[in-house]
Design a protein around this motif. Structure first.
Motif, PDB file in Angstrom:
ATOM      1  N   VAL A  66     -40.820  -5.705 -21.459  1.00  0.00           N
ATOM      2  CA  VAL A  66     -40.606  -4.413 -22.110  1.00  0.00           C
ATOM      3  C   VAL A  66     -39.714  -3.558 -21.213  1.00  0.00           C
ATOM      4  N   ARG A  67     -38.641  -3.046 -21.766  1.00  0.00           N
ATOM      5  CA  ARG A  67     -37.746  -2.164 -21.021  1.00  0.00           C
ATOM      6  C   ARG A  67     -38.137  -0.702 -21.228  1.00  0.00           C
ATOM      7  N   ILE A  68     -37.903   0.109 -20.227  1.00  0.00           N
ATOM      8  CA  ILE A  68     -38.023   1.555 -20.384  1.00  0.00           C
ATOM      9  C   ILE A  68     -36.625   2.062 -20.719  1.00  0.00           C
ATOM     10  N   ALA A  69     -36.360   2.224 -22.001  1.00  0.00           N
ATOM     11  CA  ALA A  69     -35.015   2.603 -22.442  1.00  0.00           C
ATOM     12  C   ALA A  69     -34.706   4.049 -22.115  1.00  0.00           C
ATOM     13  N   VAL A  70     -35.724   4.903 -22.230  1.00  0.00           N
ATOM     14  CA  VAL A  70     -35.537   6.337 -22.037  1.00  0.00           C
ATOM     15  C   VAL A  70     -36.752   6.891 -21.306  1.00  0.00           C
ATOM     16  N   LEU A  71     -36.511   7.733 -20.317  1.00  0.00           N
ATOM     17  CA  LEU A  71     -37.576   8.538 -19.720  1.00  0.00           C
ATOM     18  C   LEU A  71     -37.598   9.876 -20.438  1.00  0.00           C
ATOM     19  N   GLY A  72     -38.748  10.253 -20.965  1.00  0.00           N
ATOM     20  CA  GLY A  72     -38.879  11.563 -21.578  1.00  0.00           C
ATOM     21  C   GLY A  72     -39.318  12.570 -20.527  1.00  0.00           C
ATOM     22  N   CYS A  73     -38.569  13.654 -20.385  1.00  0.00           N
ATOM     23  CA  CYS A  73     -38.952  14.723 -19.459  1.00  0.00           C
ATOM     24  C   CYS A  73     -38.865  16.029 -20.239  1.00  0.00           C
ATOM     25  N   TYR A  74     -39.902  16.274 -21.035  1.00  0.00           N
ATOM     26  CA  TYR A  74     -39.849  17.416 -21.939  1.00  0.00           C
ATOM     27  C   TYR A  74     -40.167  18.705 -21.187  1.00  0.00           C
ATOM     28  N   ALA A  75     -39.109  19.324 -20.702  1.00  0.00           N
ATOM     29  CA  ALA A  75     -39.221  20.545 -19.908  1.00  0.00           C
ATOM     30  C   ALA A  75     -38.259  21.579 -20.471  1.00  0.00           C
ATOM     31  N   SER A  76     -38.770  22.760 -20.771  1.00  0.00           N
ATOM     32  CA  SER A  76     -37.910  23.816 -21.299  1.00  0.00           C
ATOM     33  C   SER A  76     -36.846  24.201 -20.286  1.00  0.00           C
ATOM     34  N   LEU A  77     -35.611  24.186 -20.729  1.00  0.00           N
ATOM     35  CA  LEU A  77     -34.485  24.541 -19.867  1.00  0.00           C
ATOM     36  C   LEU A  77     -33.998  25.962 -20.133  1.00  0.00           C
ATOM     37  N   VAL A  78     -34.777  26.733 -20.878  1.00  0.00           N
ATOM     38  CA  VAL A  78     -34.333  28.080 -21.250  1.00  0.00           C
ATOM     39  C   VAL A  78     -35.312  29.156 -20.788  1.00  0.00           C
ATOM     40  N   GLU A  79     -36.259  28.794 -19.924  1.00  0.00           N
ATOM     41  CA  GLU A  79     -37.275  29.748 -19.484  1.00  0.00           C
ATOM     42  C   GLU A  79     -36.645  30.952 -18.777  1.00  0.00           C
ATOM     43  N   LEU A  80     -37.101  32.145 -19.111  1.00  0.00           N
ATOM     44  CA  LEU A  80     -36.602  33.353 -18.460  1.00  0.00           C
ATOM     45  C   LEU A  80     -37.404  33.694 -17.208  1.00  0.00           C
ATOM     46  N   ASP A  81     -38.606  33.148 -17.095  1.00  0.00           N
ATOM     47  CA  ASP A  81     -39.386  33.300 -15.873  1.00  0.00           C
ATOM     48  C   ASP A  81     -38.770  32.419 -14.787  1.00  0.00           C
ATOM     49  N   ASP A  82     -38.381  33.018 -13.688  1.00  0.00           N
ATOM     50  CA  ASP A  82     -37.643  32.290 -12.655  1.00  0.00           C
ATOM     51  C   ASP A  82     -38.427  31.121 -12.072  1.00  0.00           C
ATOM     52  N   ASP A  83     -39.715  31.306 -11.834  1.00  0.00           N
ATOM     53  CA  ASP A  83     -40.517  30.239 -11.221  1.00  0.00           C
ATOM     54  C   ASP A  83     -40.689  29.061 -12.167  1.00  0.00           C
ATOM     55  N   VAL A  84     -40.976  29.339 -13.413  1.00  0.00           N
ATOM     56  CA  VAL A  84     -41.135  28.263 -14.401  1.00  0.00           C
ATOM     57  C   VAL A  84     -39.809  27.530 -14.609  1.00  0.00           C
ATOM     58  N   TYR A  85     -38.751  28.309 -14.706  1.00  0.00           N
ATOM     59  CA  TYR A  85     -37.412  27.730 -14.867  1.00  0.00           C
ATOM     60  C   TYR A  85     -37.088  26.790 -13.700  1.00  0.00           C
ATOM     61  N   ARG A  86     -37.319  27.255 -12.472  1.00  0.00           N
ATOM     62  CA  ARG A  86     -37.008  26.431 -11.299  1.00  0.00           C
ATOM     63  C   ARG A  86     -37.844  25.161 -11.268  1.00  0.00           C
ATOM     64  N   HIS A  87     -39.129  25.277 -11.618  1.00  0.00           N
ATOM     65  CA  HIS A  87     -40.006  24.111 -11.655  1.00  0.00           C
ATOM     66  C   HIS A  87     -39.475  23.082 -12.645  1.00  0.00           C
ATOM     67  N   ASN A  88     -39.080  23.533 -13.824  1.00  0.00           N
ATOM     68  CA  ASN A  88     -38.621  22.609 -14.862  1.00  0.00           C
ATOM     69  C   ASN A  88     -37.319  21.916 -14.472  1.00  0.00           C
ATOM     70  N   ILE A  89     -36.403  22.675 -13.882  1.00  0.00           N
ATOM     71  CA  ILE A  89     -35.129  22.081 -13.464  1.00  0.00           C
ATOM     72  C   ILE A  89     -35.363  21.053 -12.362  1.00  0.00           C
ATOM     73  N   ASP A  90     -36.194  21.398 -11.392  1.00  0.00           N
ATOM     74  CA  ASP A  90     -36.464  20.470 -10.292  1.00  0.00           C
ATOM     75  C   ASP A  90     -37.169  19.213 -10.786  1.00  0.00           C
ATOM     76  N   ARG A  91     -38.060  19.368 -11.747  1.00  0.00           N
ATOM     77  CA  ARG A  91     -38.759  18.207 -12.307  1.00  0.00           C
ATOM     78  C   ARG A  91     -37.785  17.284 -13.034  1.00  0.00           C
ATOM     79  N   PHE A  92     -36.865  17.881 -13.781  1.00  0.00           N
ATOM     80  CA  PHE A  92     -35.873  17.063 -14.488  1.00  0.00           C
ATOM     81  C   PHE A  92     -34.968  16.348 -13.485  1.00  0.00           C
ATOM     82  N   LYS A  93     -34.577  17.049 -12.433  1.00  0.00           N
ATOM     83  CA  LYS A  93     -33.748  16.414 -11.408  1.00  0.00           C
ATOM     84  C   LYS A  93     -34.468  15.225 -10.778  1.00  0.00           C
TER      85      LYS A  93
END
Length: 278
Positions: A66-93
């Motif tokens: 079984v191949r892992i074709a796609v990793l899902g990283c469902y993280a909002s990239l539009v958060e206006l809260d700076d801490d939440v936004y930074r967490h989501n971007i770093d997690r996606f990275k």
């Protein structure tokens, strides 16, 4: 083997070795794997991913062919809260850095829901800043970002997706297309036009597809169901998908476990018919 995969967590959140075995038992050759939704026995939160952990999980799936074709990283990239936004971007990275060790060429997400319509310009600014960072990271690691449109999200239509792709022409930015996610009660009767518009505007940028279905209820609202049980014009979608991206990844969504076999057969037969008619 069926030419269709599944969102892994639809088979139940469980230890990763058991999940890999279960996916193989159903005959799915690949999955879209959202770690936080699918795996119970490993902490995959921010800061915990590593090449070793990714190779361990990816290897467990590979042992079952079984191949892992796609990793899902469902993280909002539009958060206006700076801490939440930074967490989501770093997690996606972090997902982008480890994706190849999972065996996954794509990391996918919907972009996030704006909570205040009066502040739309700020949400778009957030998204653009996020993608500037993420595209740089994706290019560094040779991984593709798969953007998925969805109703209620900032990217919710062929037009908003096309505008984003025009702004980020990098070959490391692509589209996970779900035709159901482009439709709502107001455009449902024009679904052929909507689907054709999507392929016309970004057919060349599609990197994966989702397959579920829609039913128009008597109250005028749309209800999701398994592929083949609704009213989506799938022959048109399969024709366009095979024309633009033959043999591309298609993963089941919106399906219960007992519906998997029938939905997979529906997708397999539809794609086969589209290929034979070309």
């Amino acid at each position: 083997m069926m030419s269709v995969g599944i969102l892994a967590h639809l088979l139940g959140k469980q230890p990763y070795k058991e999940l890999a075995r279960k996916v193989a038992e159903y005959g799915f050759p690949y999955v879209q794997l959202a770690l936080s939704k699918a795996i119970t026995d490993v902490d995959c939160s921010l800061g915990k991913l590593s090449p070793g952990l990714a190779s361990e999980i990816g290897g467990a799936f590979a042992e079952h062919q079984v191949r892992i074709a796609v990793l899902g990283c469902y993280a909002s990239l539009v958060e206006l809260d700076d801490d939440v936004y930074r967490h989501n971007i770093d997690r996606f990275k972090e997902h982008l850095r480890c994706a190849r060790h999972f065996g996954a060429p794509i990391v996918a997400t919907e972009v996030g829901k704006p909570e205040d319509s009066a502040r739309l310009p700020q949400y778009w600014e957030r998204l653009h800043h996020a993608l500037e960072e993420l595209v740089e990271e994706a290019e560094r690691w040779g991984v593709t970002i798969g953007l998925e449109a969805a109703q209620g999200h900032l990217i919710d239509s062929p037009d908003t997706m096309a505008a984003t792709l025009e702004r980020f022409p990098s070959s490391c930015v692509g589209v996970v297309i779900d035709p159901c996610n482009l439709l709502n009660a107001s455009n449902y009767e024009r679904q052929d036009e909507v689907i054709q518009s999507a392929f016309k505007q970004f057919g060349s940028r599609i990197v994966s597809a989702h397959a579920k279905d829609l039913i128009l209820r008597s109250d005028g609202e749309l209800k999701e169901t398994a592929a083949g049980l609704g009213e989506l014009h799938y022959p048109l979608f399969w024709e366009l998908l095979e024309q633009h991206k033959p043999h591309g990844f298609v993963t089941l969504e919106g399906v219960r476990e007992e519906q998997c076999a029938a939905a997979a057969q529906f997708v397999f037969e539809g794609r086969t018919a589209a290929r034979s008619s070309r």
